[in-house]
Design an enzyme around this catalytic site. Structure first.
Site, short mmCIF file in Angstrom:
data_model
loop_
_atom_site.label_atom_id
_atom_site.label_comp_id
_atom_site.label_asym_id
_atom_site.label_seq_id
_atom_site.Cartn_x
_atom_site.Cartn_y
_atom_site.Cartn_z
N HIS A 222 -3.30 -1.68 -10.99
CA HIS A 222 -3.58 -0.54 -10.11
C HIS A 222 -2.70 0.67 -10.40
O HIS A 222 -2.89 1.73 -9.80
CB HIS A 222 -3.43 -0.94 -8.64
CG HIS A 222 -2.00 -1.13 -8.21
ND1 HIS A 222 -1.28 -2.23 -8.55
CD2 HIS A 222 -1.18 -0.32 -7.49
CE1 HIS A 222 -0.06 -2.11 -8.05
NE2 HIS A 222 0.04 -0.97 -7.41
C1 UD1 Z 1 0.37 2.43 -3.36
C2 UD1 Z 1 1.82 2.63 -3.78
C3 UD1 Z 1 2.18 1.63 -4.86
C4 UD1 Z 1 1.85 0.23 -4.43
C5 UD1 Z 1 0.40 0.16 -4.00
C6 UD1 Z 1 0.05 -1.22 -3.49
C7 UD1 Z 1 2.62 4.94 -3.61
C8 UD1 Z 1 3.04 6.11 -4.39
N1 UD1 Z 1 2.05 3.95 -4.31
O1 UD1 Z 1 -0.43 2.74 -4.48
O2 UD1 Z 1 3.55 1.71 -5.12
O3 UD1 Z 1 2.08 -0.64 -5.52
O4 UD1 Z 1 0.18 1.09 -2.95
O5 UD1 Z 1 -1.33 -1.36 -3.32
O6 UD1 Z 1 2.79 4.91 -2.42
N2 UD1 Z 1 -7.66 3.41 -1.34
C9 UD1 Z 1 -8.74 2.89 -0.67
N3 UD1 Z 1 -8.50 2.13 0.43
C10 UD1 Z 1 -7.27 1.89 0.90
C11 UD1 Z 1 -6.18 2.42 0.22
C12 UD1 Z 1 -6.38 3.19 -0.89
O7 UD1 Z 1 -9.88 3.09 -1.07
O8 UD1 Z 1 -7.14 1.17 1.92
C13 UD1 Z 1 -7.90 4.20 -2.56
C14 UD1 Z 1 -8.05 5.67 -2.30
O9 UD1 Z 1 -8.97 6.18 -3.20
C15 UD1 Z 1 -6.67 6.21 -2.64
C16 UD1 Z 1 -6.25 5.28 -3.78
O10 UD1 Z 1 -6.79 4.02 -3.44
O11 UD1 Z 1 -6.69 7.56 -3.01
C17 UD1 Z 1 -4.77 5.16 -3.98
O12 UD1 Z 1 -4.13 4.79 -2.76
P1 UD1 Z 1 -2.61 5.25 -2.50
O13 UD1 Z 1 -2.15 4.73 -1.20
O14 UD1 Z 1 -2.46 6.71 -2.76
O15 UD1 Z 1 -1.81 4.56 -3.67
P2 UD1 Z 1 -1.94 3.10 -4.30
O16 UD1 Z 1 -2.50 3.23 -5.67
O17 UD1 Z 1 -2.60 2.16 -3.36
#
Ligand code: UD1
Length: 390
Positions: A222
């Site tokens: 991820h």
């Molecule tokens: C975040 C953390 C990362 C951790 C990971 C665990 C930061 C900078 N990164 O990354 O360190 O390893 O979580 O999973 O905080 N999305 C969904 N549904 C959700 C959550 C996210 O669809 O419930 C999608 C969205 O498109 C979002 C993308 O995932 O923009 C990224 O989510 P985000 O929370 O920004 O970062 P992670 O990649 O999950």
């Protein structure tokens, strides 16, 4: 900090936002709730920033780990780093002004961790950081920035491995504020094992077990550096398809990864498998794309796999405890103890090299390893320190 607390119950606000935070906070909340000391009462509050919001990324972990419903949900959701951090900073400040806690406790290294720590510190509220001092020394990782900044402003720093304390001391943090307590992720793993919760994932996927390990690999990816580039993600999917000639590959995909697979037209190369549904089963020569796994299923999948390929931090630790060979698809790890334990190799991100490491790992079954203080009692140690220091 000692002795500055006002009279009355000690109010601790714990903060969660993203999926791994939930695994870490569960044992701490239990330990806070279990405190029975004369003349001390603790008011424990949970704030969920809502950085993760899908059922599979959030609510399912509340259920599996029996985390009480949060007292407050900030519903921050997705956004750029600046948007997510700024929205959390501002919304959490409002909560702090209302609640006036004695301590804010943050875990891990996600954007919610840093934002909550910063909001509290600016209001003069002490911050405890659980999982302090881990360093990849790669400032291109957003988590590395979050870790360094959170550690710089926290007053209590709880570490999982000895090198983390060394890192903090090198950065000028006073030894008396650093507490080597072990690993709360391991507390959750042990709690789940003790609870007798059993996953039926392998049965649902028709994956049979012979003498211990079942014959499949698990992959989780991820990190933006692995999944946001078309070239890199295509190379990794090709590599996984080659690995699947040796054994079925389960690929529970983070929503971000799933979106990129679709965007780059890679979805058709994968079998989309719904656990429990009739139809497609994991098979040789195809990679099985699954939804993110609930925690209990994920632990079973990791425990019984012949090899795990991942760019997650927590999974490097969980595979260490479970004795499953782990190939880390990154150039660095902030968790060197997992490499010293002999369960983890840092393979870099070149797909051919990762495949070589994965095939090497198939021949191995390291012993489960419990690094110092990874004994399931870290949360109790954290709570003891908090009580002593506030
Ligand atoms: C975040 C953390 C990362 C951790 C990971 C665990 C930061 C900078 N990164 O990354 O360190 O390893 O979580 O999973 O905080 N999305 C969904 N549904 C959700 C959550 C996210 O669809 O419930 C999608 C969205 O498109 C979002 C993308 O995932 O923009 C990224 O989510 P985000 O929370 O920004 O970062 P992670 O990649 O999950």
């Amino acid at each position: 900090m000692k002795g500055t607390r006002r009279q009355g119950p000690m109010k601790v606000i714990s903060v969660v936002g993203a999926r791994p935070n939930l695994v870490k906070i569960a044992p701490i909340l239990r330990a806070l709730a279990a405190v029975r000391r004369p003349s001390l009462s603790i008011e424990s509050r949970l704030v969920d920033t809502g950085q993760h919001y899908d059922d599979a990324m959030s609510a399912s972990l509340f259920r599996d780990l029996e985390i009480p419903q949060p007292h407050c949900s900030l519903r921050i959701g997705s956004g750029s780093h600046a948007e997510q951090t700024a929205a959390t900073l501002s919304a959490f400040e409002t909560v702090l002004l209302q609640e006036q806690p004695d301590l804010v406790l943050v875990v891990g290294d996600v954007n919610s961790t840093l934002a909550a720590a910063l909001a509290a510190t600016k209001l003069g509220i002490p911050v405890a950081h659980v999982e302090a001092g881990l360093r990849s020394f790669d400032r291109r990782m957003p988590e590395e920035i979050n870790r360094r900044l959170t550690d710089a402003i926290a007053e209590l720093l709880f570490t999982t491995e000895a090198q983390a304390g060394d890192n903090l001391r090198r950065e000028g943090i006073a030894s008396e504020n650093i507490f080597f307590v072990g690993n709360v992720m391991v507390d959750s793993l042990r709690w789940t094992q003790r609870s007798g919760r059993r996953s039926t994932l392998l049965e649902r996927l028709d994956l049979r077990r012979d003498a211990g390990a079942a014959d499949y690999a698990v992959v989780t990816l991820h990190r933006p550096s692995n999944v946001d580039s078309r070239e890199q993600l295509t190379g990794l999917v090709d590599m996984l398809t080659r690995l699947s000639e040796d054994l079925p590959v389960l690929f529970p995909a983070h929503p971000r990864t799933r979106a990129r697979l679709e965007q780059f037209g890679l979805g058709a190369r994968l079998d989309v498998v719904t656990a429990g549904a009739e139809g497609v089963r994991p098979r040789h020569g195809r990679v099985c794309l699954l939804d993110p796994l609930p925690y209990v299923d994920c632990l079973q999948a990791l425990a019984e796999a012949r090899v795990v390929l991942t760019d997650s931090g927590g999974i490097q630790e969980e595979t260490t405890c479970l004795g499953t060979p782990c190939v880390t698809v990154r150039d660095t790890t902030e968790r060197p103890i997992t490499v010293e334990a002999g369960t983890n190799v840092v393979a870099g991100t070149d797909p051919d090299t990762v495949l070589e490491y994965a095939r090497d790992a198939l021949a191995k079954r390291p012993a489960p390893c419990a690094p110092p203080l990874w004994d399931g009692q870290a949360a109790e140690r954290i709570v003891d320190v908090v009580i002593d220091r506030l």
